[in-house]
Design an enzyme around this catalytic site. Sequence first.
Site, mmCIF file in Angstrom:
data_model
loop_
_atom_site.group_PDB
_atom_site.id
_atom_site.type_symbol
_atom_site.label_atom_id
_atom_site.label_comp_id
_atom_site.label_asym_id
_atom_site.label_seq_id
_atom_site.Cartn_x
_atom_site.Cartn_y
_atom_site.Cartn_z
ATOM 1 C CG HIS A 66 -1.805 -1.135 1.372
ATOM 2 N ND1 HIS A 66 -2.375 -1.529 2.549
ATOM 3 C CD2 HIS A 66 -2.262 -2.013 0.442
ATOM 4 C CE1 HIS A 66 -3.140 -2.591 2.365
ATOM 5 N NE2 HIS A 66 -3.081 -2.910 1.083
ATOM 6 C CE1 TYR A 136 1.455 -0.466 8.794
ATOM 7 C CE2 TYR A 136 -0.122 -1.081 10.474
ATOM 8 C CZ TYR A 136 0.566 -1.369 9.318
ATOM 9 O OH TYR A 136 0.356 -2.556 8.689
HETATM 10 C C1 TDO Z 1 -5.224 2.385 6.447
HETATM 11 C C2 TDO Z 1 -6.558 2.862 7.075
HETATM 12 C C3 TDO Z 1 -7.711 2.145 6.876
HETATM 13 N N1 TDO Z 1 -8.852 2.571 7.417
HETATM 14 C C4 TDO Z 1 -10.089 1.768 7.241
HETATM 15 C C5 TDO Z 1 -10.429 1.393 5.820
HETATM 16 C C6 TDO Z 1 -11.066 0.015 5.988
HETATM 17 O O1 TDO Z 1 -12.435 0.171 6.317
HETATM 18 C C7 TDO Z 1 -10.374 -0.578 7.199
HETATM 19 C C8 TDO Z 1 -9.256 -1.565 6.838
HETATM 20 O O2 TDO Z 1 -8.412 -0.913 5.900
HETATM 21 P P1 TDO Z 1 -7.375 -1.726 5.034
HETATM 22 O O3 TDO Z 1 -7.977 -2.991 4.590
HETATM 23 O O4 TDO Z 1 -6.812 -0.788 4.007
HETATM 24 O O5 TDO Z 1 -6.266 -2.037 6.136
HETATM 25 P P2 TDO Z 1 -4.821 -2.603 5.905
HETATM 26 O O6 TDO Z 1 -4.811 -3.566 4.783
HETATM 27 O O7 TDO Z 1 -4.303 -3.073 7.200
HETATM 28 O O8 TDO Z 1 -4.006 -1.301 5.464
HETATM 29 C C9 TDO Z 1 -2.724 -1.080 5.956
HETATM 30 O O9 TDO Z 1 -1.836 -1.993 5.323
HETATM 31 C C10 TDO Z 1 -0.472 -1.832 5.638
HETATM 32 C C11 TDO Z 1 0.306 -2.809 4.803
HETATM 33 C C12 TDO Z 1 -0.023 -0.422 5.542
HETATM 34 O O10 TDO Z 1 1.083 -0.114 5.093
HETATM 35 C C13 TDO Z 1 -0.932 0.578 6.145
HETATM 36 O O11 TDO Z 1 -0.520 1.902 5.841
HETATM 37 C C14 TDO Z 1 -2.354 0.373 5.689
HETATM 38 O O12 TDO Z 1 -2.433 0.639 4.292
HETATM 39 O O13 TDO Z 1 -9.844 0.530 7.939
HETATM 40 C C15 TDO Z 1 -8.919 3.709 8.187
HETATM 41 O O14 TDO Z 1 -9.999 4.115 8.695
HETATM 42 N N2 TDO Z 1 -7.782 4.409 8.404
HETATM 43 C C16 TDO Z 1 -6.598 4.028 7.887
HETATM 44 O O15 TDO Z 1 -5.545 4.708 8.108
#
Ligand code: TDO
Length: 187
Positions: A66, A136
């Site tokens: 990401h 993070y």
């Molecule tokens: C990343 C993020 C997601 N969300 C929400 C979106 C979604 O409904 C839920 C889960 O999001 P994701 O599936 O994108 O979560 P995830 O796959 O854990 O995303 C993370 O992956 C790793 C590898 C990173 O490097 C991070 O920066 C972030 O991108 O949380 C937030 O509210 N704030 C945030 O900062």
Amino acid sequence: MSARFSVEQTPLTGLLLIARKVIGDHRGYLERLFCTTEFASFLDGRKIAQINHTLTRNTGAARGMHFQREPYQETKIVSCLRGEVFDVAVDLRKGSATFGKWYGAVLSAENHSSLYIPEGFAHGFQTLCSDCEMLYFHTAPYAAEAEDAVNMLDPAFGIEWPLAITERSARDEGHPFITSAFESLKT
Ligand SMILES: Cc1cn([C@H]2C[C@H](O)[C@@H](COP(=O)(O)OP(=O)(O)O[C@H]3O[C@@H](C)C(=O)[C@@H](O)[C@H]3O)O2)c(=O)[nH]c1=O
């Protein structure tokens, strides 16, 4: 000379492996996870906009790769506070001599290491045991409209994941391979 951290350059310029120095006593230990003073030389004035915590339950599960696009590009400091993960960053910086190259390191509760991931890198990880918790620090707010990703199995990068990938989000499974359009990312 840092009191609380030992900072190591990786082969990808600007991507840093940080070993946190643990101060232990009979009760357990104290460690610093973030420090504006000791990180000043590479943080270069960036401020932390948010701190996220994740739990990943199953061994072999993966998240990534990401990044956020402008104007929400971000630096991240990633630590594993429970369990053990293989943490990976891919250089997607325009004009970088190491564009497309990846670097991976084991981050664990035991090795007290963090990865400092500058803007322009994609990030992801794979759990090496069950119940891994990640912390993070982000220098930009979450901006869903700026989210982007590359596929962690894309042969253009050839990331050597330690285990078979057992589980990903539907979104992560759907990121297209960019092999044919790889060069276009550079511009
Ligand atoms: C990343 C993020 C997601 N969300 C929400 C979106 C979604 O409904 C839920 C889960 O999001 P994701 O599936 O994108 O979560 P995830 O796959 O854990 O995303 C993370 O992956 C790793 C590898 C990173 O490097 C991070 O920066 C972030 O991108 O949380 C937030 O509210 N704030 C945030 O900062």
